[in-house]
Enzyme design. Structure first.
Site, PDB file in Angstrom:
ATOM      1  N   ALA A 178       0.759  -1.157   0.026  1.00  0.00           N
ATOM      2  CA  ALA A 178       0.106   0.019  -0.197  1.00  0.00           C
ATOM      3  C   ALA A 178       0.923   1.233  -0.007  1.00  0.00           C
ATOM      4  O   ALA A 178       2.169   1.171   0.115  1.00  0.00           O
ATOM      5  CB  ALA A 178      -0.959   0.236   1.146  1.00  0.00           C
ATOM      6  N   HIS A 179       0.222   2.242   0.057  1.00  0.00           N
ATOM      7  CA  HIS A 179       0.766   3.551  -0.020  1.00  0.00           C
ATOM      8  C   HIS A 179       1.851   3.928   1.121  1.00  0.00           C
ATOM      9  O   HIS A 179       1.419   3.628   2.228  1.00  0.00           O
ATOM     10  CB  HIS A 179      -0.097   4.710  -0.456  1.00  0.00           C
ATOM     11  N   ASN A 180       2.883   4.681   0.622  1.00  0.00           N
ATOM     12  CA  ASN A 180       3.694   5.089   1.720  1.00  0.00           C
ATOM     13  C   ASN A 180       4.631   3.939   2.489  1.00  0.00           C
ATOM     14  O   ASN A 180       5.344   4.129   3.466  1.00  0.00           O
ATOM     15  CB  ASN A 180       3.220   5.933   2.807  1.00  0.00           C
TER      16      ASN A 180
END
Length: 340
Positions: free
Chosen positions: A237-239
């Site tokens: 997922a993001h980050n």
């Protein structure tokens, strides 16, 4: 590929025992290897097959070298030597050098020497692709991407805009890199999309499996450091930040803003909640659910292994009773302390 055992021994840094002029043109298991194949043994459990193998030579560690009656290539790590040998005999078809006439290359694209672009590929404007990189049929690479040297994107890989990939990265078919992270804010029963303004940065010598998805960051970048290997069907997922040399098996899912330390290994089906940190050298067994940060290296597991369905139902019923049992036990201990 056809080479002598002496040539192979030089490549592997191996001690050769037997006729170095014998030639080999393939790699095969102990049980099915022919007279022009090289084979290997790394597990003593397969020692019995050494007597019947027809291989031209056996790649073997020093611990088993005396058990090999045929020609042998003696190395410190037989499995590692086997891995290196397979690369010599990789018969994967390659795209011709240059840009296929049915590919689309937009304005401002910079292609290095020896680049291979397959049919139906689309390269977005201002993207740079390094020397010797191959882009398979049907790949879509967005604008302003950076792809390093000697990379391989198999057919139908998708890179969104501004994705950065280092050198010697291999991406299997169906992988999607740089898609939007799952970011939404609740708004009176509806959802307001949070624009994902970060990018994805992937280091050198990374392997990315088929249908794996790596989301772009919301504000900062999603980062995959050097030497990471990712199996098929993984969701990052993001980050998320994945440290150097980490390895993940199929169906791992990592929620946003989690930091995976260097050298971590996550077996199949591991799930990791968001905003957590795993220390360097954490090893999670299959189907482990991680809901808290792990500060110490080691092997971790959760869940229960399979059992007959009737036994599982009884155990599941008892799981629900654990809290009340613990409270009764605590009450009993306090009463005993009072009577002491």
């Amino acid at each position: 590929m056809d080479l002598s055992l002496s040539e192979l021994a030089t490549y592997l840094g191996a001690e050769i025992r037997g006729d170095g002029s014998a030639r080999v043109d393939g790699v095969a298991p102990l049980s099915s290897a022919g007279s022009s194949d090289v084979t290997f043994i790394a597990d003593p459990a397969y020692r019995k097959q050494l007597d019947s193998t027809a291989a031209a030579a056996v790649i073997v560690g020093t611990n088993l070298a005396d058990d090999v009656a045929s020609a042998a290539l003696v190395v410190e790590d037989a499995y590692l030597a086997f891995a290196k040998t397979t690369q010599l005999f990789d018969r994967r078809p390659r795209q011709p050098e240059g840009v296929h006439p049915r590919a689309i290359v937009e304005d401002g694209v910079v292609l290095g020497a020896g680049v291979r672009i397959g049919p139906g590929a689309v390269i977005g404007r201002n993207t740079h692709i390094g020397d010797g990189t191959e882009v398979g049929a049907g790949c879509v690479i967005g604008s302003d991407c950076r792809i390093g040297r000697d990379c391989l994107l198999f057919a139908n890989v998708t890179l969104y805009y501004r994705v950065s990939i280092g050198d010697r990265v291999r991406v299997q078919s169906g992988a999607v890199i740089g898609s939007d992270g799952f970011g939404f804010a609740p708004n009176k029963g509806k959802w307001e999309r949070i624009a994902q303004l970060g990018n994805v940065r992937i280091g050198n010598n990374v392997e990315i499996g088929a249908n794996t998805c790596i989301d772009r960051g919301a504000l900062e970048d999603t980062v995959i450091e050097d030497d990471v290997i990712l199996d098929n069907l993984i969701q990052i997922a993001h980050n998320v930040h994945v440290g150097q040399g980490a390895a993940m098996a199929g169906c791992v899912g990592i929620a946003g803003s989690t930091h995976i330390g260097k050298g971590c290994t996550l077996a199949g089906g591991v799930g990791i909640a968001g905003h957590l940190t795993l220390a360097d050298g954490v090893h999670a067994l299959g189907m482990t659910l991680i809901t808290n940060s792990i500060d110490e290296p080691g092997v971790y597991a959760s869940g229960t292994s399979h059992m007959p369905a009737k036994q599982w139902r009884r155990s599941a019923a008892r799981f629900k009773q654990l809290d009340s049992i613990a409270k009764r036990l605590q009450k009993l201990e306090k009463s005993q302390e009072g009577n002491a």
